[in-house]
Design a protein around this motif. Sequence first.
Motif, mmCIF file in Angstrom:
data_model
loop_
_atom_site.group_PDB
_atom_site.id
_atom_site.type_symbol
_atom_site.label_atom_id
_atom_site.label_comp_id
_atom_site.label_asym_id
_atom_site.label_seq_id
_atom_site.Cartn_x
_atom_site.Cartn_y
_atom_site.Cartn_z
ATOM 1 N N UNK A 118 0.825 -1.211 0.000
ATOM 2 C CA UNK A 118 0.000 0.000 0.000
ATOM 3 C C UNK A 118 0.866 1.271 0.000
ATOM 4 N N UNK A 119 1.951 1.193 -0.743
ATOM 5 C CA UNK A 119 2.856 2.343 -0.866
ATOM 6 C C UNK A 119 2.396 3.176 -2.060
ATOM 7 N N UNK A 120 1.297 3.885 -1.867
ATOM 8 C CA UNK A 120 0.617 4.528 -2.985
ATOM 9 C C UNK A 120 1.440 5.631 -3.643
ATOM 10 N N UNK A 121 2.189 6.383 -2.860
ATOM 11 C CA UNK A 121 3.023 7.421 -3.449
ATOM 12 C C UNK A 121 4.116 6.819 -4.333
ATOM 13 N N UNK A 122 4.669 5.722 -3.893
ATOM 14 C CA UNK A 122 5.695 5.064 -4.698
ATOM 15 C C UNK A 122 5.086 4.490 -5.979
ATOM 16 N N UNK A 123 3.891 3.935 -5.866
ATOM 17 C CA UNK A 123 3.197 3.446 -7.058
ATOM 18 C C UNK A 123 2.941 4.597 -8.025
ATOM 19 N N UNK A 124 2.472 5.726 -7.479
ATOM 20 C CA UNK A 124 2.192 6.893 -8.322
ATOM 21 C C UNK A 124 3.464 7.432 -8.953
ATOM 22 N N UNK A 125 4.588 7.249 -8.287
ATOM 23 C CA UNK A 125 5.863 7.738 -8.819
ATOM 24 C C UNK A 125 6.410 6.807 -9.900
ATOM 25 N N UNK A 126 6.450 5.500 -9.607
ATOM 26 C CA UNK A 126 7.098 4.564 -10.513
ATOM 27 C C UNK A 126 6.232 4.133 -11.691
ATOM 28 N N UNK A 127 4.932 4.002 -11.479
ATOM 29 C CA UNK A 127 4.061 3.484 -12.543
ATOM 30 C C UNK A 127 4.138 4.303 -13.834
ATOM 31 N N UNK A 128 4.007 5.634 -13.765
ATOM 32 C CA UNK A 128 4.085 6.406 -15.010
ATOM 33 C C UNK A 128 5.454 6.313 -15.689
#
Length: 285
Positions: A118-128
């Motif tokens: 649930x590391x949402x900021x990291x997901x938002x950073x790496x996914x794009x």
Amino acid sequence: MHRPTNVTSLPPAVRLTRIVALAVILGLAIVNLYWAITNWTLSDASAYWNAALRLRDGGALYPVLASVDASEVYRYAPWFAWLTVPATYLPVQLAGALWSAALLAASAVALVPLLRARAWLLVAFFAPILVGISAVGNVQPLLIASLVWSVERRSGPLWIGVAASLKIFPILFAAVYLGRREWLRATAAVAVAALLWAPAFLYDLRGYATEAGQAASLIAVPILWAVVVAAFVGVTLRLARGRYAWLAAAATVAVSLPRLFVYDVTYLMLGTAGSVPPGGSRSGR
């Protein structure tokens, strides 16, 4: 038991910093996604495609090219070009669609540990960033996905060796094994990389691109580069038995790269997932 921190109880400066960080990350995410969707060129994949065509037609695998910055420059071990040869018999549009699907699937697989944490900021950073590099067809998402899921498994040395046969410097992930005194695993990683690179000596290497070009990193100052890389390797060896082992190794790989691009930050995914506590109570916000 760890209790999540109540965000409203944080000092105003900390809350403001988090809001700014969130805004910056979301802004970058939107820009990256827009760029990827509107510029899905698979330009980097042309290096693999053209190398495979040359092999199929009996040409040079590493020809002399006018510019080391050209996307068609092939810098990888021969096996990857040979693996691409069958795709050249497909219509180029179909081959591109299949390659795009594979890269996007690998991107999703690489993000799973962060999603579970649930590391949402990291997901938002790496996914794009992963989507963006998929848009140009670079093999990076497949490389990251394989490493994220393997380095702590028995097959870890194999995948580190494979990654090193594509981009050379991921071999420095083996420093974690050295720091843990897992000599056989470190040796296996180096052996796999060497085995996969060995056939390159059967080809004319005079055209192999060794210059960093416009994307040169610290390698532009060789002495500084050597000192910094040695320092990062030392830190990795020191932290090899702790929770930040792979994060240190990923940072070492990133700073060692002669050619540094934005997407190289994805190497840090190997450490960020392992650094997030269960339930994502820290990095998740």
